[in-house]
Motif scaffolding. Structure first.
Motif, PDB file in Angstrom:
ATOM      1  N   THR A   5       0.848  -1.186   0.000  1.00 40.66           N
ATOM      2  CA  THR A   5       0.000   0.000   0.000  1.00 40.66           C
ATOM      3  C   THR A   5       0.884   1.235   0.000  1.00 40.66           C
ATOM      4  OG1 THR A   5      -1.714  -1.184   1.221  1.00 40.66           O
ATOM      5  CG2 THR A   5      -1.842   1.213   1.230  1.00 40.66           C
ATOM      6  N   GLU A  32      -5.291  -1.644  -6.947  1.00 41.17           N
ATOM      7  CA  GLU A  32      -6.567  -1.314  -6.338  1.00 41.17           C
ATOM      8  C   GLU A  32      -6.344  -0.004  -5.611  1.00 41.17           C
ATOM      9  OE1 GLU A  32      -8.028  -4.475  -3.812  1.00 41.17           O
ATOM     10  OE2 GLU A  32      -8.825  -5.568  -5.518  1.00 41.17           O
ATOM     11  N   ARG A  33      -7.429   0.614  -5.163  1.00 39.63           N
ATOM     12  CA  ARG A  33      -7.316   1.850  -4.397  1.00 39.63           C
ATOM     13  C   ARG A  33      -8.351   1.793  -3.292  1.00 39.63           C
ATOM     14  NH1 ARG A  33      -7.727   7.743  -7.229  1.00 39.63           N
ATOM     15  NH2 ARG A  33      -9.617   6.796  -8.040  1.00 39.63           N
ATOM     16  N   ASN A  34      -7.918   2.038  -2.054  1.00 38.30           N
ATOM     17  CA  ASN A  34      -8.861   1.989  -0.939  1.00 38.30           C
ATOM     18  C   ASN A  34      -9.599   3.319  -0.804  1.00 38.30           C
ATOM     19  OD1 ASN A  34      -7.174   3.729   0.555  1.00 38.30           O
ATOM     20  ND2 ASN A  34      -6.229   2.052   1.681  1.00 38.30           N
ATOM     21  N   GLN A  35     -10.522   3.375   0.139  1.00 39.47           N
ATOM     22  CA  GLN A  35     -11.358   4.568   0.275  1.00 39.47           C
ATOM     23  C   GLN A  35     -10.580   5.793   0.750  1.00 39.47           C
ATOM     24  OE1 GLN A  35     -14.483   3.246   2.821  1.00 39.47           O
ATOM     25  NE2 GLN A  35     -13.209   3.135   4.632  1.00 39.47           N
ATOM     26  N   SER A  85     -13.422   3.984  -3.364  1.00 39.61           N
ATOM     27  CA  SER A  85     -12.385   2.972  -3.593  1.00 39.61           C
ATOM     28  C   SER A  85     -12.570   2.319  -4.959  1.00 39.61           C
ATOM     29  CB  SER A  85     -12.399   1.927  -2.473  1.00 39.61           C
ATOM     30  OG  SER A  85     -13.598   1.195  -2.501  1.00 39.61           O
ATOM     31  N   ASP A  86     -11.500   1.708  -5.435  1.00 37.57           N
ATOM     32  CA  ASP A  86     -11.499   0.959  -6.690  1.00 37.57           C
ATOM     33  C   ASP A  86     -11.047  -0.450  -6.350  1.00 37.57           C
ATOM     34  OD1 ASP A  86     -11.793   3.184  -8.898  1.00 37.57           O
ATOM     35  OD2 ASP A  86     -10.332   3.969  -7.463  1.00 37.57           O
ATOM     36  N   ARG A  87     -11.962  -1.413  -6.488  1.00 33.42           N
ATOM     37  CA  ARG A  87     -11.675  -2.774  -6.039  1.00 33.42           C
ATOM     38  C   ARG A  87     -11.937  -3.793  -7.130  1.00 33.42           C
ATOM     39  NH1 ARG A  87      -8.623  -3.010  -1.462  1.00 33.42           N
ATOM     40  NH2 ARG A  87      -9.462  -1.687   0.177  1.00 33.42           N
ATOM     41  N   LYS A 134     -11.735  -5.528   3.600  1.00 40.12           N
ATOM     42  CA  LYS A 134     -12.174  -5.341   2.215  1.00 40.12           C
ATOM     43  C   LYS A 134     -13.592  -5.886   2.029  1.00 40.12           C
ATOM     44  CE  LYS A 134     -10.032  -6.356  -2.273  1.00 40.12           C
ATOM     45  NZ  LYS A 134      -8.993  -7.176  -2.884  1.00 40.12           N
ATOM     46  N   GLU A 137     -15.939  -3.515   3.494  1.00 38.18           N
ATOM     47  CA  GLU A 137     -16.022  -2.363   2.596  1.00 38.18           C
ATOM     48  C   GLU A 137     -17.004  -2.649   1.458  1.00 38.18           C
ATOM     49  OE1 GLU A 137     -13.039   0.460  -0.068  1.00 38.18           O
ATOM     50  OE2 GLU A 137     -12.257  -1.366   0.840  1.00 38.18           O
TER      51      GLU A 137
END
Length: 192
Positions: A5, A32-35, A85-87, A134, A137
Motif C-alpha cells: 500500500t 486497487e485503491r482503498n477509500q 475505492s477501486d476494487r 475489504k 467495505e
C-alpha cells in the motif's frame, strides 16, 4: 509476496480518470485503491489459487449462461465503489437490470457500481484482517452477499447486508441464497 500500500495523497490525489490511466499504462501490475485514496499493488496469485479461481469462475459463468440473470466478472475487473475505492474482487456478479443502466463509457472503464455479489479467495500472500476489511467495505458499498474463502484454514466467511458475518468451518458447498437463486458452489474444487 504481499500487497503493498502506497500513500501518495500528500503529493498527488489521483482522480478517477488518472487512476484509470495509471492502470492502463501499467497493464502488468494489478492496482486497487482503498477509500482513503491509497494505491494498493496486488501481487499475482500462485498456481493453486489461480487454478481454484479459474474453476470457480467457470461454475459462475456456466450457471449464469443458463439463468441469464446477470453479468459475471473476473478478478481483472475493477469497480469504482460509492465510497471512492477501486476494487477488483476475484469473482463478482451484477444483475442485468442494474448493469444495463450504466452508460457504455461507464461499462468500458471502471464501472461505477457495487456488484450484487463478490467472492474473495485468499491466497498465501493475503492478510486475513485486510481481506476481512475489504469484505466489509464491499458490504458497506452495497454488495448484498459476499464470500471470503480461506483455503488454508478451510473456512468461509459469509457477508450479508445488515447482518453479522457468518463463519463456516470446512463447508462442502455454498448456496447463493436469494441473491444468486439456484446457484451452489461445490467447495471440493477448493479444498482438494
Amino acid at each position: 509476496m504481499t500487497a503493498i500500500t502506497i500513500n501518495f495523497n500528500n503529493v498527488v490525489k489521483l482522480n478517477v480518470d488518472q487512476f484509470y490511466q495509471l492502470c492502463r499504462d501499467n497493464p502488468d501490475v494489478k492496482f486497487e485503491r482503498n477509500q482513503l485514496g491509497e494505491i494498493i499493488i496486488m501481487p499475482p496469485t500462485g498456481g493453486e489459487t489461480g487454478k481454484c479461481n479459474a474453476s470457480m469462475i467457470a461454475d459462475f459463468v456456466i450457471w449464469n449462461r443458463q439463468t441469464k440473470l446477470a453479468e459475471v466478472f473476473d478478478s481483472s475487473t475493477c469497480f469504482k465503489l460509492p465510497n471512492g475505492s477501486d476494487r477488483s474482487p476475484d469473482v463478482s456478479w451484477i444483475k442485468l437490470e442494474r448493469w444495463n443502466v450504466l452508460k457504455p463509457e461507464q461499462r468500458e472503464k471502471f464501472p461505477p457500481i457495487a456488484p450484487d455479489f463478490v467472492l474473495e479467495l485468499m491466497s498465501s500472500s493475503d492478510s486475513l484482517s485486510e481481506t476481512q476489511a475489504k469484505m466489509q467495505e464491499y458490504v458497506n458499498a452495497g454488495v448484498k452477499l459476499g464470500w471470503l474463502i480461506d483455503r488454508k484454514t478451510r473456512r468461509v466467511e459469509i457477508y450479508r447486508q445488515g447482518q453479522p458475518k457468518e463463519i463456516l468451518e470446512f463447508p462442502t458447498s455454498l448456496c447463493g441464497e436469494d441473491i444468486l437463486p439456484g446457484f451452489v458452489l461445490d467447495l471440493q474444487i477448493i479444498w482438494n
